[in-house]
Design an enzyme around this catalytic site. Structure first.
Site, PDB file in Angstrom:
ATOM      1  N   GLN A  77       0.834  -1.209   0.000  1.00  0.00           N
ATOM      2  CA  GLN A  77       0.000   0.000   0.000  1.00  0.00           C
ATOM      3  C   GLN A  77       0.869   1.261   0.000  1.00  0.00           C
ATOM      4  O   GLN A  77       0.493   2.280   0.590  1.00  0.00           O
ATOM      5  CB  GLN A  77      -0.928   0.002   1.220  1.00  0.00           C
ATOM      6  N   SER A  78       2.000   1.205  -0.651  1.00  0.00           N
ATOM      7  CA  SER A  78       2.941   2.336  -0.619  1.00  0.00           C
ATOM      8  C   SER A  78       2.338   3.636  -1.158  1.00  0.00           C
ATOM      9  O   SER A  78       1.875   3.700  -2.297  1.00  0.00           O
ATOM     10  CB  SER A  78       4.177   1.962  -1.447  1.00  0.00           C
ATOM     11  N   ASN A  79       2.362   4.681  -0.321  1.00  0.00           N
ATOM     12  CA  ASN A  79       1.939   6.017  -0.774  1.00  0.00           C
ATOM     13  C   ASN A  79       2.938   6.565  -1.785  1.00  0.00           C
ATOM     14  O   ASN A  79       2.573   7.272  -2.720  1.00  0.00           O
ATOM     15  CB  ASN A  79       1.879   6.989   0.410  1.00  0.00           C
ATOM     16  N   ALA A  81       4.842   4.813  -3.915  1.00  0.00           N
ATOM     17  CA  ALA A  81       4.692   4.169  -5.224  1.00  0.00           C
ATOM     18  C   ALA A  81       3.479   4.754  -5.958  1.00  0.00           C
ATOM     19  O   ALA A  81       3.550   5.042  -7.161  1.00  0.00           O
ATOM     20  CB  ALA A  81       4.546   2.651  -5.054  1.00  0.00           C
TER      21      ALA A  81
END
Ligand SMILES: *Cc1c(COP(=O)(O)O)cnc(C)c1O
Length: 343
Positions: A77-79, A81
């Protein structure tokens, strides 16, 4: 504010700047200390959060190099990325994301940031936590293989936390210093700037900004993974590489300004304790603001716990940077709903 001027490298304008800063009236009254919030969660809608400030400088560099593709990495859930994939789409670039998950054969559901990654057409490679340790070589290999197909890729490290990305928060520090000056003289002119650390670039940029402007403001950070020793090294490393490319000598005792508030990692990166989710819901009720579960919720929790022990722990005035992460709330909706039924 001291009259220093900083020569910034090229920057693509992508964030909505300056972001607002306002007082958290009810929490300030309750805690007996002035707490302001810098709304870096409002740097954009799809681009929201701190990463876009760093990407403004990183993508300017990628463009100078004539790249057509950007490659980066992060948690599922990388912000970071997501912000990279969206910014790439804005600039007409392709994106390739290496995202971490326990079982790459069964990737997580398409929700929150992953949904947005998919919608802007990012190519996602799911990798195990083990493979993630070699992320830098994986990304370099991917760039080489694209080169063989006449594509020109630019690799952005985790969190855009390198010497170029740090410029984003040198720039933000200048903005913050103006915001704080506009508050007028406080009980004490020094203010403590508090924020969450995950990969160190935000903190490094703030420290460098404070040093270059010869500011009295303190920089305190709550780590959401690893520990103080780890981040002292990581943040110190980013600062050192920054000054390798900077025309002036590093300010003396740069690292003495750094204050890492350790002890609030809780169950680990990306994992929430009920008391953290409870605080997030209370802040939403009290102030109409949504901290995220992975970063700002933990940092706010840490700040509140420290203030409960000593209301003057951070001086008379605090600015908490809301670094974004709203989309991370949605994949945790069940856990949050459970908390809501109790408070
Ligand atoms: C990445 C991130 C942070 C941490 O910033 P770093 O520069 O990686 O230390 C804080 N808050 C949010 C919402 C983030 O996405």
């Amino acid at each position: 504010m001291p009259n220093h001027s900083i020569a910034f490298p090229p920057r693509v304008s992508l964030a909505q700047l300056p972001t607002p800063m306002h007082r958290l009236d009810r929490i300030s009254r309750r805690m007996g200390v002035e707490i302001f919030i810098k709304r870096d969660d409002l740097t954009g809608m799809e681009l929201s959060g701190n990463k876009i400030r760093k990407l403004e400088f990183v993508l300017a560099r990628a463009r100078e190099k004539g790249c057509d593709t950007v490659i980066t990495c992060g948690g599922a859930q990388s912000n970071h990325a997501r912000a990279t994939a969206v910014a790439a789409a804005r600039l007409g670039l392709k994106s390739l994301l290496f995202l971490r998950t326990d079982d790459p054969q069964n990737p997580p559901p398409v929700s929150g940031n992953i949904l947005l990654d998919r919608m802007v057409g990012a190519q996602i490679e799911w990798i195990t936590p083990d493979a993630y340790r070699d992320r830098d070589s994986l990304m370099a290999e991917a760039a080489d293989s694209l080169m063989g197909r006449n594509q020109n890729a630019y690799v952005i490290p985790e969190g855009a936390s390198d010497a170029v990305g740090a410029w984003g928060y040198v720039h933000a520090f200048e903005e913050l210093a103006r915001d704080i000056a506009a508050l007028g003289p406080g009980k004490n002119d020094s203010t403590t700037i508090i924020h969450a650390t995950g990969s160190g670039g935000t903190c490094a940029g703030l420290l460098i900004g404070a040093a270059l402007l010869d500011s009295d403001h303190r920089v305190a950070t709550v780590n959401v993974c690893d520990d103080r020793d780890y981040f002292t090294e990581v943040i110190g490393g980013i600062c050192n590489r920054f000054f390798e490319h900077y025309p002036e000598q590093p300010p003396e005792n740069l690292m003495d300004r750094l204050e890492i508030v350790d002890g609030y990692v809780g169950r680990g990166y990306g994992l929430s304790r009920p008391e953290e989710l409870e605080l997030i819901c209370r802040i939403a009720r009290e102030e109409g603001i949504f901290p995220d579960p992975v970063y700002t919720g933990k940092a706010f929790y840490g700040m509140m716990k420290e203030l409960e022990k000593d209301p003057r722990r951070f001086g008379e005035r605090i600015v908490f940077i809301h670094t974004g992460g709203l989309f991370g709330l949605f994949p945790k909706s069940e856990d949050i709903a459970a908390v809501l039924s109790r408070i």
